[in-house]
Design a protein around this motif. Structure first.
Motif, mmCIF file in Angstrom:
data_model
loop_
_atom_site.group_PDB
_atom_site.id
_atom_site.type_symbol
_atom_site.label_atom_id
_atom_site.label_comp_id
_atom_site.label_asym_id
_atom_site.label_seq_id
_atom_site.Cartn_x
_atom_site.Cartn_y
_atom_site.Cartn_z
ATOM 1 N N MET A 1 165.827 0.167 111.337
ATOM 2 C CA MET A 1 164.444 0.085 111.777
ATOM 3 C C MET A 1 164.030 1.358 112.502
ATOM 4 O O MET A 1 164.845 2.023 113.119
ATOM 5 C CB MET A 1 164.257 -1.102 112.739
ATOM 6 N N HIS A 2 162.742 1.663 112.415
ATOM 7 C CA HIS A 2 162.162 2.745 113.209
ATOM 8 C C HIS A 2 161.378 2.082 114.328
ATOM 9 O O HIS A 2 160.385 1.380 114.076
ATOM 10 C CB HIS A 2 161.251 3.614 112.335
ATOM 11 N N LEU A 3 161.800 2.284 115.558
ATOM 12 C CA LEU A 3 161.282 1.537 116.703
ATOM 13 C C LEU A 3 160.664 2.466 117.731
ATOM 14 O O LEU A 3 161.121 3.594 117.921
ATOM 15 C CB LEU A 3 162.416 0.737 117.357
ATOM 16 N N LEU A 4 159.642 1.967 118.411
ATOM 17 C CA LEU A 4 159.038 2.702 119.528
ATOM 18 C C LEU A 4 159.262 1.901 120.798
ATOM 19 O O LEU A 4 158.838 0.746 120.901
ATOM 20 C CB LEU A 4 157.539 2.911 119.302
ATOM 21 N N ILE A 5 159.946 2.516 121.767
ATOM 22 C CA ILE A 5 160.223 1.889 123.059
ATOM 23 C C ILE A 5 159.196 2.408 124.064
ATOM 24 O O ILE A 5 159.148 3.603 124.364
ATOM 25 C CB ILE A 5 161.647 2.237 123.537
ATOM 26 N N ILE A 6 158.364 1.499 124.576
ATOM 27 C CA ILE A 6 157.323 1.881 125.536
ATOM 28 C C ILE A 6 157.704 1.266 126.883
ATOM 29 O O ILE A 6 157.488 0.083 127.140
ATOM 30 C CB ILE A 6 155.941 1.380 125.069
ATOM 31 N N GLU A 7 158.306 2.063 127.738
ATOM 32 C CA GLU A 7 158.932 1.583 128.972
ATOM 33 C C GLU A 7 158.978 2.728 129.972
ATOM 34 O O GLU A 7 159.456 3.816 129.652
ATOM 35 C CB GLU A 7 160.344 1.078 128.654
#
Length: 222
Positions: A1-7
């Motif tokens: 998967m290509h994931l974006l972590i917004i944290e």
């Protein structure tokens, strides 16, 4: 998967990033809504991991905006807020799953994989299409049988939401949140936007918005 972590918590973000990358996934990172918006303007992600307490606002603001734009990317809300009302708010804003901190990294990955599988049947890329009706999420252009339709922003957001999952029945609440970002005091507001969209489509169009009595509305092909 290509994931974006917004944290915005670097330690949490790095732990998630390192774990998922080691498991073979590709990850990008954003520490704010503004940084996430820049990344979301590029290649599509399979899912988003979205914190709520970000330096420039509540992460749910971003979720609402993405849904209003017709973006169907799965969103997993990851937050320390564990009250029932917070969870309900997360789903109403457009979240597909909700995980409370502290959490197990293994569970996070399993939930993201489930979201990606569930999303596999949705339209890919920037084009949302059902029958003769197509909406380009990048250019915000709506076409019927190749003919451009000129609509106000609220009607475009309504069309995009219906096109995100054709043939699915959307409740009044879901459509109001997609169009305005929150529920409306009067049902007349949604009816007015529906009328605008239906009038633009015309009575003879092969793709129409229909009322499912007592449940809501859906997009169908005749």
């Amino acid at each position: 998967m290509h994931l974006l972590i917004i944290e915005d918590d670097r330690t949490i973000a790095e732990n998630i990033y390192d774990y998922l990358e080691a498991r073979g996934h590709q990850c990008d990172y954003a520490g704010s809504i503004a940084a996430a918006s820049t990344l979301l303007a590029g290649p599509l992600f399979d899912a988003l991991v979205l914190d709520r307490n970000l330096p420039d606002g509540d992460g749910l603001t971003l979720a609402r905006r993405l849904r209003a734009e017709g973006r169907a990317t799965p969103i997993l809300v990851l937050t320390a807020r564990d009250a029932l009302e917070d969870k309900l708010l997360g789903f109403e804003a457009g979240g597909d799953d909700y995980l409370v901190k502290p959490f197990a990294l293994q569970e996070l990955e399993v939930r993201l994989l489930a979201l990606a599988r569930r999303n596999a049947g949705r339209p890919a890329g920037p084009l949302l299409q059902h029958g003769a009706l197509a909406f380009n999420t990048a250019t915000q252009a709506l076409h019927l049988q190749g003919r451009p339709l000129t609509l106000p922003p609220k009607a475009l957001r309504l069309a995009a939401e219906l096109l995100s999952q054709p043939e699915r029945v959307f409740s009044r609440r879901e459509l109001e949140i997609a169009v305005w970002g929150h529920e409306q005091d009067s049902s007349d507001n949604l009816r007015s936007v529906l009328h605008t969209l239906r009038r633009a489509l015309g009575d003879d169009a092969p793709t129409q918005v229909v009322n499912v009595h007592g449940l809501g509305y859906k997009l169908v092909n005749r």
